[in-house]
Design an enzyme around this catalytic site. Structure first.
Site, mmCIF file in Angstrom:
data_model
loop_
_atom_site.group_PDB
_atom_site.id
_atom_site.type_symbol
_atom_site.label_atom_id
_atom_site.label_comp_id
_atom_site.label_asym_id
_atom_site.label_seq_id
_atom_site.Cartn_x
_atom_site.Cartn_y
_atom_site.Cartn_z
ATOM 1 C CB SER A 1 -0.928 -0.009 1.221
ATOM 2 O OG SER A 1 -1.659 1.193 1.312
ATOM 3 C CD GLU B 1 8.154 -1.001 16.433
ATOM 4 O OE1 GLU B 1 8.917 -1.978 16.346
ATOM 5 O OE2 GLU B 1 7.740 -0.552 17.516
ATOM 6 C CG ASN C 1 0.264 -0.908 19.573
ATOM 7 O OD1 ASN C 1 0.415 -1.438 18.491
ATOM 8 N ND2 ASN C 1 1.224 -0.225 20.157
ATOM 9 N N GLY D 1 2.093 5.869 -0.918
ATOM 10 C CA GLY D 1 2.937 6.619 -0.011
ATOM 11 C C GLY D 1 2.429 6.516 1.416
#
Length: 324
Positions: A92, A118, A152, A97
């Site tokens: 992707s 990350e 997360n 970008g």
């Protein structure tokens, strides 16, 4: 005629004077705008020269960095990244970008900590990018963990142990109680409390939970077992016999009520009639093998009975005995 001429002259002089004044105003305005533009340019130039080594700023002020200079947030709760998901994200990024820039912090040694993003950074490296856009910020240790934890949980669930460890670290860093942590991450206090209990499991049971061998429901059943030895037995049965959570809960209840051995009123096993060295050795076998083990006899002679609950369990035990 002279009068008219004079009048015309005065009118022309007036117009010329007004033109001069307007021209001066325009010149002053242009000069002021030029000064401001120069000032902005100097500020941008100054900002670029004051950037930490490794960062570059383009004409728009966007910061760029080699993703290989980025390293994980030291308080990043996520330890495991799915390779297939990273490959999809890399594809992707190649096509579109990076839509949302990672947030980084200067580590002071030529590298940078990833505070947010990350997965995007890892995927960018897989995609072969030599420069990625970033935002440079500064955070406290508490804030680093809080941001990483919330990101997360809101984006992709952590595994149960990662989540539990993150809650614990947040409590330690910020001096928060369970209720305060729950409010920060948008969870119920009971959810945080149940997660934290998982950290009481032995390391091998935690590893099985992370790998998916057992579920959080199995883990709660194991935690409900009073005796560590009985907990080991139940763990072996869950792994070896592929027990359901409901069966594991029933087995835990049975063990707590004396299903494995006679118990005193305090819930402890009656061991007075057995050699304490034999009992200790039996516990060591149970811990090492993850299944029910019975030592019959004394330290000089006797027999060792090892229970297994499926062909897979038997194969697992065989692998333990033959790995050296």
């Amino acid at each position: 005629m002279a009068s008219k001429k004079g009048g015309l002259g005065r009118g022309l002089d007036a117009l010329m004077t007004e033109a001069d004044i307007e021209e001066k105003k325009t010149s002053a305005k242009i000069e002021k705008q030029t000064d401001k533009k120069t000032e902005r340019t100097e500020k941008k130039s100054s900002a670029r020269t004051s950037l930490p080594a490794g960062l570059e700023a383009d004409e728009s002020g966007t910061l760029w960095v080699d993703p290989h200079l980025l390293k994980p947030n030291p308080h990043q709760p996520r330890k495991i990244f799915n390779d297939e998901d990273l490959q999809d994200l890399a594809a992707s990024i190649k096509e579109h970008g990076i839509i949302q820039m990672p947030v980084i912090e200067d580590a002071g040694d030529g590298t940078f900590y990833i505070i947010l993003g990350e997965r995007r950074t890892r995927a960018s490296i897989i995609a072969g990018l030599s420069k990625i856009p970033v935002q440079l910020r500064k955070f406290s240790d508490e804030k680093k963990l809080e941001i990483a934890l919330i990101e997360n949980i809101q984006r992709t669930d952590l595994n149960p142990i990662e989540e539990a460890q993150a809650y614990f670290d947040l409590m330690q860093l910020g001096g928060f109680n369970q209720e305060e942590v729950a409010q920060k991450v948008g969870k119920k206090r009971s959810t945080v409390a149940n997660a934290l209990r998982l950290l009481k499991l032995p390391e091998d049971m935690q590893a099985s939970l992370v790998s998916g061998q057992i579920t959080a429901g199995h883990a709660r059943a194991l935690l409900s077992v009073i005796s560590p030895a009985d907990q080991r037995i139940l763990f072996g049965k869950i792994i070896g016999a592929s027990m359901s959570v409901r069966d594991a809960e029933a087995a835990a209840s049975e063990l707590n009520n004396g299903g494995r051995a006679a118990k005193t009123d305090s819930g402890k096993e009656k061991t007075a009639s057995r050699d304490s060295d034999i009992v200790e050795l039996e516990q060591q076998f149970i811990s090492a093998l993850g299944t029910k083990v019975t030592v019959k006899g004394n330290l000089s002679h006797g027999s060792l009975v090892i229970d297994y609950f499926s062909r897979e369990d038997l194969d697992r035990l065989y692998a333990i005995f033959t790995k050296n």
